[in-house]
Design a protein around this motif. Structure first.
Motif, PDB file in Angstrom:
ATOM      1  N   TYR A  72     -23.857  -2.784  42.976  1.00  0.00           N
ATOM      2  CA  TYR A  72     -24.237  -4.106  42.467  1.00  0.00           C
ATOM      3  C   TYR A  72     -23.921  -5.179  43.498  1.00  0.00           C
ATOM      4  CZ  TYR A  72     -24.461  -8.172  39.396  1.00  0.00           C
ATOM      5  OH  TYR A  72     -24.775  -9.396  38.839  1.00  0.00           O
ATOM      6  N   PHE A  73     -22.759  -5.092  44.137  1.00  0.00           N
ATOM      7  CA  PHE A  73     -22.369  -6.082  45.143  1.00  0.00           C
ATOM      8  C   PHE A  73     -23.316  -6.053  46.348  1.00  0.00           C
ATOM      9  CE2 PHE A  73     -20.063  -6.931  49.123  1.00  0.00           C
ATOM     10  CZ  PHE A  73     -19.788  -8.281  48.934  1.00  0.00           C
ATOM     11  N   LEU A  74     -23.641  -4.865  46.828  1.00  0.00           N
ATOM     12  CA  LEU A  74     -24.508  -4.752  47.990  1.00  0.00           C
ATOM     13  C   LEU A  74     -25.933  -5.215  47.688  1.00  0.00           C
ATOM     14  CD1 LEU A  74     -23.238  -1.314  49.349  1.00  0.00           C
ATOM     15  CD2 LEU A  74     -22.804  -3.594  50.317  1.00  0.00           C
ATOM     16  N   ARG A  75     -26.315  -5.134  46.402  1.00  0.00           N
ATOM     17  CA  ARG A  75     -27.662  -5.567  46.014  1.00  0.00           C
ATOM     18  C   ARG A  75     -27.728  -7.063  45.752  1.00  0.00           C
ATOM     19  NH1 ARG A  75     -29.838  -5.710  40.896  1.00  0.00           N
ATOM     20  NH2 ARG A  75     -28.117  -4.457  40.094  1.00  0.00           N
ATOM     21  N   THR A  76     -26.634  -7.642  45.205  1.00  0.00           N
ATOM     22  CA  THR A  76     -26.678  -9.042  44.762  1.00  0.00           C
ATOM     23  C   THR A  76     -25.732  -9.961  45.529  1.00  0.00           C
ATOM     24  OG1 THR A  76     -24.938  -8.776  43.098  1.00  0.00           O
ATOM     25  CG2 THR A  76     -27.203  -8.225  42.422  1.00  0.00           C
ATOM     26  N   GLY A  77     -24.742  -9.383  46.205  1.00  0.00           N
ATOM     27  CA  GLY A  77     -23.731 -10.200  46.865  1.00  0.00           C
ATOM     28  C   GLY A  77     -22.682 -10.737  45.902  1.00  0.00           C
ATOM     29  N   LYS A  78     -22.688 -10.232  44.673  1.00  0.00           N
ATOM     30  CA  LYS A  78     -21.741 -10.688  43.655  1.00  0.00           C
ATOM     31  C   LYS A  78     -20.884  -9.512  43.181  1.00  0.00           C
ATOM     32  CE  LYS A  78     -24.966 -14.186  41.905  1.00  0.00           C
ATOM     33  NZ  LYS A  78     -25.737 -14.650  40.731  1.00  0.00           N
ATOM     34  N   PHE A  79     -19.645  -9.842  42.797  1.00  0.00           N
ATOM     35  CA  PHE A  79     -18.759  -8.826  42.254  1.00  0.00           C
ATOM     36  C   PHE A  79     -18.920  -8.736  40.738  1.00  0.00           C
ATOM     37  CE2 PHE A  79     -16.325  -9.912  46.147  1.00  0.00           C
ATOM     38  CZ  PHE A  79     -16.207  -8.631  46.679  1.00  0.00           C
ATOM     39  N   LEU A  80     -18.865  -7.516  40.224  1.00  0.00           N
ATOM     40  CA  LEU A  80     -18.774  -7.346  38.780  1.00  0.00           C
ATOM     41  C   LEU A  80     -17.347  -7.665  38.340  1.00  0.00           C
ATOM     42  CD1 LEU A  80     -20.738  -3.993  38.297  1.00  0.00           C
ATOM     43  CD2 LEU A  80     -21.437  -6.248  37.478  1.00  0.00           C
ATOM     44  N   LYS A  81     -17.220  -8.159  37.122  1.00  0.00           N
ATOM     45  CA  LYS A  81     -15.908  -8.556  36.619  1.00  0.00           C
ATOM     46  C   LYS A  81     -15.043  -7.332  36.355  1.00  0.00           C
ATOM     47  CE  LYS A  81     -13.850 -11.764  33.302  1.00  0.00           C
ATOM     48  NZ  LYS A  81     -13.389 -12.685  34.333  1.00  0.00           N
ATOM     49  N   LYS A  82     -13.795  -7.385  36.828  1.00  0.00           N
ATOM     50  CA  LYS A  82     -12.843  -6.304  36.568  1.00  0.00           C
ATOM     51  C   LYS A  82     -12.186  -6.523  35.207  1.00  0.00           C
ATOM     52  CE  LYS A  82     -10.310  -6.981  40.123  1.00  0.00           C
ATOM     53  NZ  LYS A  82      -9.135  -6.845  41.014  1.00  0.00           N
ATOM     54  N   ASN A  83     -12.298  -5.519  34.359  1.00  0.00           N
ATOM     55  CA  ASN A  83     -11.606  -5.561  33.064  1.00  0.00           C
ATOM     56  C   ASN A  83     -10.928  -4.215  32.834  1.00  0.00           C
ATOM     57  OD1 ASN A  83     -12.230  -8.189  31.951  1.00  0.00           O
ATOM     58  ND2 ASN A  83     -14.343  -7.520  31.762  1.00  0.00           N
ATOM     59  N   GLN A  84     -10.292  -3.684  33.877  1.00  0.00           N
ATOM     60  CA  GLN A  84      -9.800  -2.317  33.830  1.00  0.00           C
ATOM     61  C   GLN A  84      -8.653  -2.113  32.846  1.00  0.00           C
ATOM     62  OE1 GLN A  84      -9.720  -3.461  37.786  1.00  0.00           O
ATOM     63  NE2 GLN A  84      -7.790  -2.429  38.201  1.00  0.00           N
ATOM     64  N   GLY A  85      -8.254  -0.817  32.714  1.00  0.00           N
ATOM     65  CA  GLY A  85      -7.312  -0.413  31.687  1.00  0.00           C
ATOM     66  C   GLY A  85      -6.122  -1.313  31.443  1.00  0.00           C
ATOM     67  N   PRO A  86      -5.306  -1.628  32.460  1.00  0.00           N
ATOM     68  CA  PRO A  86      -4.138  -2.485  32.222  1.00  0.00           C
ATOM     69  C   PRO A  86      -4.513  -3.867  31.702  1.00  0.00           C
ATOM     70  CG  PRO A  86      -3.938  -1.341  34.324  1.00  0.00           C
ATOM     71  CD  PRO A  86      -5.332  -1.091  33.842  1.00  0.00           C
ATOM     72  N   PHE A  87      -5.630  -4.423  32.191  1.00  0.00           N
ATOM     73  CA  PHE A  87      -6.068  -5.734  31.716  1.00  0.00           C
ATOM     74  C   PHE A  87      -6.476  -5.664  30.245  1.00  0.00           C
ATOM     75  CE2 PHE A  87      -7.756  -6.681  36.278  1.00  0.00           C
ATOM     76  CZ  PHE A  87      -6.461  -6.664  36.754  1.00  0.00           C
ATOM     77  N   LEU A  88      -7.192  -4.587  29.889  1.00  0.00           N
ATOM     78  CA  LEU A  88      -7.590  -4.390  28.495  1.00  0.00           C
ATOM     79  C   LEU A  88      -6.364  -4.328  27.585  1.00  0.00           C
ATOM     80  CD1 LEU A  88     -10.333  -1.596  28.724  1.00  0.00           C
ATOM     81  CD2 LEU A  88     -10.706  -3.995  28.147  1.00  0.00           C
ATOM     82  N   ALA A  89      -5.400  -3.500  27.991  1.00  0.00           N
ATOM     83  CA  ALA A  89      -4.193  -3.329  27.174  1.00  0.00           C
ATOM     84  C   ALA A  89      -3.446  -4.642  27.013  1.00  0.00           C
ATOM     85  CB  ALA A  89      -3.296  -2.266  27.790  1.00  0.00           C
TER      86      ALA A  89
END
Length: 247
Positions: A72-89
Motif C-alpha cells: 500500500y505504501f509503495l503504491r500510494t506513498g501513505k502508511f496504513l494505520k497501525k492498530n496492532q495487538g498491544p494497541f488493541l489491548a
C-alpha cells in the motif's frame, strides 16, 4: 453486519485492512471479530484456506506491525494505520475500565491468566474479569470447544480476548463466532504474555523506528521459525509490484 461507510478500509495484498481510529469500532454489536495481519500470517494464509477465509471475513482486520502495509505504501506513498495487538489491548482495556465492562481472557496457561488477573485488578479495577485456560492441543475436539463456549457464554463478556496463537485463535473464533455471547472478539495472541509480564515490553523507540519485529526476534529467537512464511509475503509482494501476480 453492515459497517458504517464512514470508516476507512483499504485493500492491499488481497485483504481489506481497517485504516482508521479504534474509537470508530462499535462496541455494542454482537460478536464482531478483530484480527491482525502481518507478513507471517499472510504467508500462513497462502497454505491454509480456512485461516485465509477467517482473515478475509474479519469485521476489522488491523495492521500488525508495518511491513504488511508495504504494498500500500509503495503504491500510494501513505502508511496504513497501525492498530496492532498491544494497541488493541491497551485501548479496549481502558475502554472497559471506564465503562465497568466484563472482560474474558480465553487461552494460555492458568499461571499466565492468574498474572493477567492480578495486573488487571491493579491497573483496571473497574473491570469484571474472568478467564479460562483451554487444553493445550493442536486441534480442539468438539467437547473442548463446547466447554470453551460454555465458559464464555455463562459470563457473557463485553470483550472476549483470545490468545491461542496464530492461526488457531483466528480459525476457532471464525468457526464459532455465531455461538459466542459477546460484543467484541479480539484475537491478540502473544499480548497475553505481555500483559502477564512473561515477555518484556518493547521500548517505544523500537516502535518509532518500525523495528519492533527485530527486538522481538532478539528476545525470542524461536520466532526465526516463522521466516519461511514471512518470505512468502515478500515473494508475493515483489511479484505484485512487478505486475506478474494479481492478488
Amino acid at each position: 453486519m453492515t459497517l458504517s461507510n464512514k470508516m476507512n478500509f483499504q485493500k492491499t495484498m488481497g485483504f481489506k485492512v481497517f485504516n482508521d481510529s479504534l474509537n470508530k469500532i462499535p462496541v455494542h454489536n454482537k460478536s464482531l471479530i478483530i484480527n491482525t495481519i502481518s507478513p507471517n500470517s499472510y504467508g500462513i494464509s497462502t497454505k491454509d484456506s480456512i485461516f485465509k477465509n477467517a482473515l478475509k471475513n474479519s469485521d476489522f482486520l488491523v495492521l500488525d506491525g508495518v511491513y504488511f502495509g508495504l504494498a500500500y505504501f509503495l503504491r500510494t506513498g501513505k502508511f496504513l494505520k497501525k492498530n496492532q495487538g498491544p494497541f488493541l489491548a491497551n485501548y479496549f482495556l481502558k475502554y472497559a475500565n471506564k465503562n465497568s465492562y466484563k472482560v474474558f481472557f480465553l487461552g494460555s496457561s492458568k499461571n499466565t491468566l492468574l498474572k493477567i488477573k492480578v495486573k488487571i485488578n491493579s491497573y483496571y479495577p473497574n473491570i469484571n474479569f474472568e478467564s479460562y485456560s483451554p487444553p493445550f492441543k493442536k486441534i480442539f475436539s468438539e467437547e473442548d470447544s463446547n466447554q470453551m463456549i460454555d465458559k464464555v457464554n455463562k459470563f457473557q463478556p463485553n470483550f472476549l480476548f483470545i490468545g491461542m496463537t496464530c492461526p488457531k485463535q483466528e480459525k476457532w473464533s471464525y468457526i464459532h463466532k455465531s455461538k459466542l455471547k459477546t460484543n467484541l472478539i479480539l484475537n491478540v495472541g502473544a499480548v497475553f504474555d505481555w500483559i502477564a509480564g512473561n515477555e518484556k515490553e518493547i521500548s517505544s523507540i523500537w516502535w518509532k523506528l518500525r523495528l519492533a519485529w527485530l527486538k522481538r526476534t532478539f528476545d525470542r529467537p524461536q520466532l526465526l521459525l516463522r521466516y519461511p512464511d514471512i518470505f512468502l509475503f515478500f515473494r508475493d509482494l515483489i511479484l505484485v509490484l512487478l505486475k506478474i501476480k494479481k492478488i
